[in-house]
Each structure stands twice: as C-alpha cells, then as structure tokens.
Design a protein around this motif. Sequence first.
Motif, PDB file in Angstrom:
ATOM      1  N   THR A 109     -73.232 -27.318  -4.643  1.00 33.85           N
ATOM      2  CA  THR A 109     -73.730 -27.629  -2.917  1.00 33.85           C
ATOM      3  C   THR A 109     -73.859 -28.910  -2.953  1.00 33.85           C
ATOM      4  O   THR A 109     -74.114 -28.917  -1.202  1.00 33.85           O
ATOM      5  N   LEU A 118     -81.474 -28.850  -1.558  1.00 30.80           N
ATOM      6  CA  LEU A 118     -80.027 -28.451  -1.887  1.00 30.80           C
ATOM      7  C   LEU A 118     -79.538 -27.541  -2.593  1.00 30.80           C
ATOM      8  O   LEU A 118     -79.013 -26.328  -4.000  1.00 30.80           O
ATOM      9  N   GLY A 151     -73.602 -25.448 -10.183  1.00 32.58           N
ATOM     10  CA  GLY A 151     -73.883 -24.609  -9.175  1.00 32.58           C
ATOM     11  C   GLY A 151     -74.921 -25.856  -7.357  1.00 32.58           C
ATOM     12  O   GLY A 151     -74.723 -26.158  -7.009  1.00 32.58           O
ATOM     13  N   ALA A 152     -75.893 -26.331  -8.526  1.00 31.63           N
ATOM     14  CA  ALA A 152     -76.459 -27.552  -7.687  1.00 31.63           C
ATOM     15  C   ALA A 152     -75.557 -28.538  -7.521  1.00 31.63           C
ATOM     16  O   ALA A 152     -75.504 -29.246  -6.008  1.00 31.63           O
ATOM     17  N   ALA A 166     -84.157 -27.598   1.724  1.00 31.54           N
ATOM     18  CA  ALA A 166     -82.893 -27.612   1.706  1.00 31.54           C
ATOM     19  C   ALA A 166     -82.159 -27.720   3.027  1.00 31.54           C
ATOM     20  O   ALA A 166     -81.372 -27.914   3.784  1.00 31.54           O
ATOM     21  N   SER A 182     -81.974 -35.613  -5.662  1.00 34.48           N
ATOM     22  CA  SER A 182     -81.045 -34.779  -6.192  1.00 34.48           C
ATOM     23  C   SER A 182     -81.658 -35.227  -7.380  1.00 34.48           C
ATOM     24  O   SER A 182     -81.402 -33.939  -8.254  1.00 34.48           O
ATOM     25  N   ILE A 195     -70.174 -29.246  -1.585  1.00 29.85           N
ATOM     26  CA  ILE A 195     -70.398 -28.579  -0.449  1.00 29.85           C
ATOM     27  C   ILE A 195     -71.273 -28.882   1.527  1.00 29.85           C
ATOM     28  O   ILE A 195     -70.322 -29.636   2.243  1.00 29.85           O
ATOM     29  N   PHE A 196     -72.176 -29.677   1.124  1.00 38.70           N
ATOM     30  CA  PHE A 196     -72.545 -29.959   1.797  1.00 38.70           C
ATOM     31  C   PHE A 196     -72.533 -31.991   2.076  1.00 38.70           C
ATOM     32  O   PHE A 196     -73.006 -32.159   3.142  1.00 38.70           O
ATOM     33  N   GLY A 241     -79.366 -24.238  -4.222  1.00 42.12           N
ATOM     34  CA  GLY A 241     -78.002 -23.847  -5.098  1.00 42.12           C
ATOM     35  C   GLY A 241     -77.703 -23.947  -6.552  1.00 42.12           C
ATOM     36  O   GLY A 241     -77.108 -22.502  -6.555  1.00 42.12           O
TER      37      GLY A 241
END
Length: 421
Positions: free
Chosen positions: A278, A367, A274-275, A352, A290, A281-282, A371
């Motif tokens: 995310t 994020l 999920g991280a 985020a 991160s 996507i961004f 995420g």
Amino acid sequence: LKPRDEREKSQQQIVQELFPQLLSIPGVLAFVINPPSLGANFASSPVSYVIQGDNYEEINQAVNIMMGEASKLGYLLNLDTDLRLNKPQLDIHIDRERASGLGVSVADIGSTLETFLGGRVVTDFKRGAKQYDVILQVKPEARSTPNSIENLYLRSNAGLVQLANVVKVEKTVAPKELNHYNRIRSATITASLLPGVTLGKALDDLDKIAQEKLPSNIKREYSGQSLEYKTSSSALYFMFLLALIFIYLVLSAQFESFVHPFTILLSVPLAVFGALLTLFIFGESLNIYSQIGLIMLIGLVTKNAILIVEFANQQKENGLSVADAIIEAATIRLRPILMTSFATIFGILPIAIGLGAGAESRRPLGLVVVGGMLFSTFLTLVVVPVVYTLLSRFVKTKEEVKLANENSRTELNDEAVMVGK
C-alpha cells in the motif's frame, strides 16, 4: 501559511513549487525547508554526517572525498562542512642537533618565544593603593611579521645566539575550530534535501560512499536529526520484534500450546506485505509513523486468526475431525471477522485519506493499517485453515492427552502387580 482548511495546497506542495523558483534567482542562494518534525533546532540540517580520524589532515582529505562524491548525488542542497583549513599558522621546527652544539636547550627556545611574542609577567609594582603587573614583551611593530621570530636572540653558554640559527619557521594553515565528537577529532558534513527525498536514502548513500571511498582508519557517525532518525528507527524495529515475542508467549499460555500461536502469527507477515504494498502504491515512505502502524498491525490482525483457531479447537473437542473443525470455524467466524475488520478499517480511513491539518504526517500510519488489514483479512481466511490443518498433527486434544495418561497409569499398575507376584 493560512490554516489548512483555508488553502488547497499542503505545506509540502508549497515547498515543492517554491523550490525551483527560488533557485532560479541569479546571484541568490535561497531555498525553502520544512521545520523538523522530531523536535530538533529549526536551523539544523536534516543530514548531519560526522567524519572521525586521528588527525585533521586525514579528516580533511576524507571530507573532501565525501563532499565531492556527495555533490554528484544531485539531491543534497547547501552541502557544507564545519572543517575549514583557512586559519594562518606558523610551525616552528627546532634543529635539536645544532641547538645542542650551540649550548641552547629546547626549554630556552620555548621560553624566549613565550616571553618576547606572547608576553610574560616578570614582577609587579605598587603605586598608591593599586598593584600593576610588569609584562616583558617585544613592541608590537617588532613582532608583526613572521620574520620577527628569526631576528630574536637568546643567551647560550657561548653568548648570544640568533634564533634563526636553531629554528625554521614554516607558514601553514590550520582548522579554525578543532571540533570533537564523542571526544574524538571530527568534522561534520551537513546538507538539506530536495522535496520528496527521504533522509534514510541520503544516509544510506553517504554510508555507501564512505565504505567504498574512505580509508579504513576513518570512522563515521551521525548527529542531530540524522542521529535521531537512526536511533528511532532501530528502536522501532526492536519494539516490533519484542511485540511479536510478547504476543507469542501470551498466546502460548492461552492455548497451552506452542503450535497454535505460530499458526496465528502467520497472519502478521501477510499484513506487513499488504502494508508495504500500500505504501508503494500511494508513493509514501517507510518513516517513523508508518513503522508505528506496523507495530499496531501485530495486535489488530492476530484477532482474526484467534477467532478461527479458538473455534476450531472447540469443534475438535466436540469430536469433529480436523478438516471439518477448521471448515466449520472459518464458515461461522466469517461474519464477526469481517465486521470487526471493516469497523477498524473505516475507523482508520479518515487518517489514511489525510484530512485536516498535519494529515500528511499521519497519512502513512493510516495507509499501513488500512492496507495491512484489508490484505490480511482475506488471506487469513485461506492461509490459517491450511496451516492449522498441516500442524494439527503435532497438537493433541484434551481427550487424547487424558486417554494417554490413563493408559500410562494402567501400564504402571500392571507392572507393579507383576513385580508383586
């Protein structure tokens, strides 16, 4: 720049807008760069790639190949190297056989060149209270050209011998500086990056070029910001693995089982997926911030699975079946799981979103956490019960262990009675 709350554009956006405008100025090479974030020198380049070899001729060939291929990448700016073969040099080759025939030794040739061209202190004299060195050397106008070397004479057993008869002078070029890295002959390729291009991508592409184009005897290393990036990245991966092992051992001690911790840690891959999704996507990169967020996720997402597994174990001890226990645990623990997860998500949400000065560097961390928590929270409620049900056959309850111990003791007593009879 003005303070962040007094301007609408971020530092990165300003750099991206100024970059093409400065490059379009004719006759001027100007570009804007962000100061390094890892504490390096402001004048240092992000890309610092070291080429090592046995001699500078091989290194120069390797550098030329790397420079040519790297320029084709299109995102490396101000590509440069510290190896420049532009220093004039004279190579003197001695004809040893001819020198031996004329009765001239190599030591005599070296001593003659040193004395006439470099100068040598032969004695000293005193005048009053001061002492002066007497230096033997040819006059400057007689040693200003390479031809002056061949016009020198030295004494042999048969008389004077012109130096041109025993040596050959060759004009060459040599490196201005003999650079070494880790005490090995080397040359460093430096470059800046276009806005939006990550340092990891640049180093990976350079490694690929070196692996495909350079000979096997040429080695490569990193220095400066590139070395800091590689070192910190490998250290964070090790810390991620160490955190997983540590949490697994702690959970094993808490649950007195090696199976339940495995069920709980299955929520970590869900959170990592999920991280990363995310970040994709961004449009953010997997950088040091991160990666720190990924390490934080290990401790944050496992609490949801702990709540379910712990309560399911209690229900099993009370006599419920595995299926009824896990369904009861997931139902009752749903509200505290959602409350704690959304409290964490809303607490990290300002990071985020990227509010305040320096938010661009903290945004990937936020994020990753948001995420990963969102993705893991909902999938944990499905995956953990399923895995718990499948692996529960390998775990015995306290009642089953107690009953097995009693049966074993009874069998031992029966065997002892039979032996006594």
